[in-house]
Write an enzyme that holds these catalytic residues in place. Structure first.
Site, PDB file in Angstrom:
ATOM      1  N   HIS A 151      14.542  -5.678  -6.690  1.00 45.16           N
ATOM      2  CA  HIS A 151      13.705  -6.409  -6.948  1.00 45.16           C
ATOM      3  C   HIS A 151      13.841  -7.574  -7.879  1.00 45.16           C
ATOM      4  O   HIS A 151      14.591  -7.376  -9.060  1.00 45.16           O
ATOM      5  CB  HIS A 151      12.530  -5.492  -7.525  1.00 45.16           C
ATOM      6  CG  HIS A 151      11.873  -4.819  -6.797  1.00 45.16           C
ATOM      7  ND1 HIS A 151      10.612  -3.911  -6.895  1.00 45.16           N
ATOM      8  CD2 HIS A 151      11.985  -4.328  -5.315  1.00 45.16           C
ATOM      9  CE1 HIS A 151      10.189  -3.456  -5.939  1.00 45.16           C
ATOM     10  NE2 HIS A 151      10.966  -3.436  -5.008  1.00 45.16           N
ATOM     11  N   PRO A 211       7.027   6.267 -19.499  1.00 44.75           N
ATOM     12  CA  PRO A 211       7.399   5.847 -18.298  1.00 44.75           C
ATOM     13  C   PRO A 211       7.331   4.097 -18.139  1.00 44.75           C
ATOM     14  O   PRO A 211       7.688   3.743 -17.386  1.00 44.75           O
ATOM     15  CB  PRO A 211       6.788   6.573 -17.204  1.00 44.75           C
ATOM     16  CG  PRO A 211       5.438   7.094 -17.875  1.00 44.75           C
ATOM     17  CD  PRO A 211       5.791   7.144 -19.351  1.00 44.75           C
ATOM     18  N   LYS A 266      12.550   3.462 -18.731  1.00 43.50           N
ATOM     19  CA  LYS A 266      13.717   3.396 -19.220  1.00 43.50           C
ATOM     20  C   LYS A 266      14.162   4.946 -19.161  1.00 43.50           C
ATOM     21  O   LYS A 266      15.403   4.982 -19.671  1.00 43.50           O
ATOM     22  CB  LYS A 266      13.317   2.987 -20.805  1.00 43.50           C
ATOM     23  CG  LYS A 266      13.152   1.266 -20.635  1.00 43.50           C
ATOM     24  CD  LYS A 266      14.029   0.378 -20.019  1.00 43.50           C
ATOM     25  CE  LYS A 266      13.881  -0.731 -20.133  1.00 43.50           C
ATOM     26  NZ  LYS A 266      14.504  -1.731 -19.031  1.00 43.50           N
ATOM     27  N   TYR A 306      13.288  -5.646 -19.650  1.00 45.41           N
ATOM     28  CA  TYR A 306      12.913  -4.978 -18.460  1.00 45.41           C
ATOM     29  C   TYR A 306      14.062  -4.734 -17.593  1.00 45.41           C
ATOM     30  O   TYR A 306      14.419  -3.446 -17.043  1.00 45.41           O
ATOM     31  CB  TYR A 306      11.964  -5.582 -17.733  1.00 45.41           C
ATOM     32  CG  TYR A 306      11.269  -4.864 -16.493  1.00 45.41           C
ATOM     33  CD1 TYR A 306      10.356  -4.152 -16.600  1.00 45.41           C
ATOM     34  CD2 TYR A 306      11.886  -4.957 -15.264  1.00 45.41           C
ATOM     35  CE1 TYR A 306       9.530  -3.156 -15.737  1.00 45.41           C
ATOM     36  CE2 TYR A 306      11.273  -4.209 -14.136  1.00 45.41           C
ATOM     37  CZ  TYR A 306      10.243  -3.470 -14.476  1.00 45.41           C
ATOM     38  OH  TYR A 306       9.531  -2.762 -13.673  1.00 45.41           O
TER      39      TYR A 306
END
Length: 390
Positions: free
Chosen positions: A72, A293, A297, A385
Site C-alpha cells: 500500500h 490498534p 503498531k 505510519y
C-alpha cells in the site's frame, strides 16, 4: 535439556526472534502454552511496516508474503464521509506498508521453525522462570503430564500481556504506565472484496470506523462501540449499515456485503512496562507494551523489539560484548514510546470519547483540516505510519 536462549511465547515475536537467532547461529527453544491450531487461528492485525517486512526477508520467511501480500502506497483519512488520501510513498521518499495478516506471518514462521528443526514446544503448561538474577537461569514446565526443565543463558519473554514473563520481574523494580480507553472496536471479517484498495480511517459524528482487508478477497472492518456491547445486538446487516454510514457514500458505493466469518469486540489500551529487562530476562512485544490498534503498531513494535534483542544476543555470543544487552531496554523503549504517542494521538483524532463536546469535535475537525492542507503535517503522519527507523 539445555539451550542458549529460552523463548517464552510462540506468537510472532517469539517465533521471529528464534529465526533471527537461528540465522546468527544462536540456539533457542520456544515454549508456547497454547496448541498450534489455536496459535494459527488467532485473528490479529495485518499492516506491516517495511522494517518488519525486511526482518522476514532477512530470515528467509517472506516467500508467501511476497506472493500474497498487498503493498500500500497510502491510506485515506475520512471526516464525516469526505475522504482525503495520505500518499505514504511520496511523503516519505519511497516508504510503503504491506498488508499481510499476522495470522499468516505466524503460520509462515511456524513452518520455518519446523523445516529448520528449531525447537518449538506447543502446549507447554505451567511455565515458571527461575534464577533470572543469576548467571544460570532455567525454566520449568509440564508437557504431556511430564515435568520438564530447560537450562539456558538468557530468557526472552515474548508471552504477551497475560504471560508469566513480566510478572517475574520484582514489583519494586517494574513500573507500568497505562491508559484504558472507554470504548472498543467491533470487528467483522468477511470473504468479500474490500471497498477500497487502501485502508480508510474514518472520523464520523457517530464514531470511528475502519475499512481494512486481509487480501483482495477478504475484508476486515471495524466500528467504535462500547467495550461491553452485546454482540447479539449487532447482526451482520446492522454492522454493514453502520459501516456504510460512518465511512461515507464513496466507500459505501464500493462495499460488498457478505456473511461474517468472525465477529468480536476488542478493548483498547495503551500500556508500557519499564524496564524491559531484569537480570537474564528480556521482554519483547505485548509482554512489555500494548498499543491501541489505530495505526497498526502492535506487531511492528514486537518486530523492532526482537530486532534489537537478537542483535544484542548475537553480539554477546560473537565476541562477549554485553553492552547490547545492558542497553536493550533503553533502546527498545525509545522507539516504543514514540509509537505509543502516535497510536494515542491517532486514536484521539479519530474517535469520539464520552466527554467529546461540540468544542472537542470542532478541534478534531480543525486538526484534520490542518493535516489535509499541510504538506509538513502529512509528512509527520506518514513517517510515523510507515514506521520510524530502527
Amino acid at each position: 535439556m539445555r539451550t542458549q536462549v529460552a523463548i517464552i511465547g510462540g506468537g510472532p515475536a517469539g517465533l521471529l526472534l528464534q529465526q533471527l537467532l537461528h540465522v546468527a547461529g544462536v540456539t533457542s527453544v520456544v515454549l508456547e502454552q497454547r496448541s498450534r491450531d489455536y496459535v494459527e487461528a488467532r485473528i490479529r492485525a495485518g499492516v506491516l511496516e517495511m522494517g518488519t517486512v525486511g526482518l522476514l526477508e532477512q530470515v528467509g520467511v517472506d516467500g508467501r508474503m511476497a506472493r500474497e501480500g498487498l503493498i500500500h502506497d497510502g491510506f485515506a483519512l475520512a471526516l464525516d464521509g469526505e475522504i482525503h488520501r495520505i500518499d505514504l510513498r511520496d511523503l516519505t521518499g519511497g516508504s510503503t506498508v504491506m498488508v499481510y495478516g499476522q495470522t499468516e506471518v505466524t503460520k509462515d514462521l511456524i513452518e520455518a521453525a519446523i523445516a529448520r528443526a528449531t525447537p518449538l514446544v506447543f502446549e507447554a503448561e505451567g511455565v515458571a522462570l527461575h534464577g533470572l538474577d543469576t548467571d544460570a537461569p532455567f525454566v520449568t514446565y509440564t508437557k504431556d503430564g511430564v515435568n520438564q526443565r530447560l537450562d539456558c543463558d538468557f530468557v526472552a519473554g515474548c508471552d504477551g500481556y497475560h504471560g508469566v514473563s513480566r510478572t517475574s520481574i520484582p514489583a519494586d523494580v517494574l513500573k507500568t504506565y497505562e491508559k484504558v480507553y472507554p470504548f472498543g472496536w467491533l470487528g467483522i471479517l468477511a470473504d468479500v472484496p474490500p471497498c477500497d484498495h487502501e485502508l480508510i480511517y474514518s472520523n464520523h459524528e457517530r464514531g470511528f470506523a475502519l475499512a481494512s482487508m486481509r487480501s483482495n478477497l477478504r475484508s476486515r472492518y471495524y466500528i467504535q462501540a462500547p467495550v461491553d456491547e452485546d454482540l447479539a445486538a449487532w447482526p451482520d446487516e446492522r454492522i454493514w449499515d453502520e459501516l456504510a454510514l460512518r465511512l461515507g457514500p464513496a466507500a459505501a458505493a464500493g462495499m460488498t456485503r457478505g456473511p461474517s466469518l468472525e465477529k468480536s469486540i476488542a478493548p483498547l489500551r495503551s500500556f508500557v512496562a519499564e524496564p524491559m529487562s531484569w537480570g537474564r530476562l528480556f521482554l519483547a512485544g505485548d509482554a512489555a507494551h500494548i498499543v491501541p490498534p489505530t495505526g497498526a503498531k502492535g506487531l511492528n513494535l514486537a518486530a523492532s523489539d526482537v530486532h534489537y534483542l537478537a542483535e544484542a544476543l548475537t553480539g554477546f555470543y560473537a565476541n562477549g560484548a554485553a553492552d547490547g544487552l545492558t542497553g536493550y531496554s533503553a533502546k527498545a523503549l525509545a522507539r516504543v514510546w514514540k509509537a505509543e504517542r502516535f497510536s494515542w494521538w491517532f486514536t484521539g483524532l479519530t474517535h469520539r470519547f464520552p466527554d467529546t463536546d461540540d468544542f472537542s469535535r470542532r478541534m478534531q475537525r480543525a486538526e484534520i483540516d490542518y493535516i489535509v492542507g499541510s504538506h509538513a503535517a502529512q509528512v509527520t503522519v506518514a513517517e510515523n505510519y510507515v514506521g520510524l527507523p530502527y
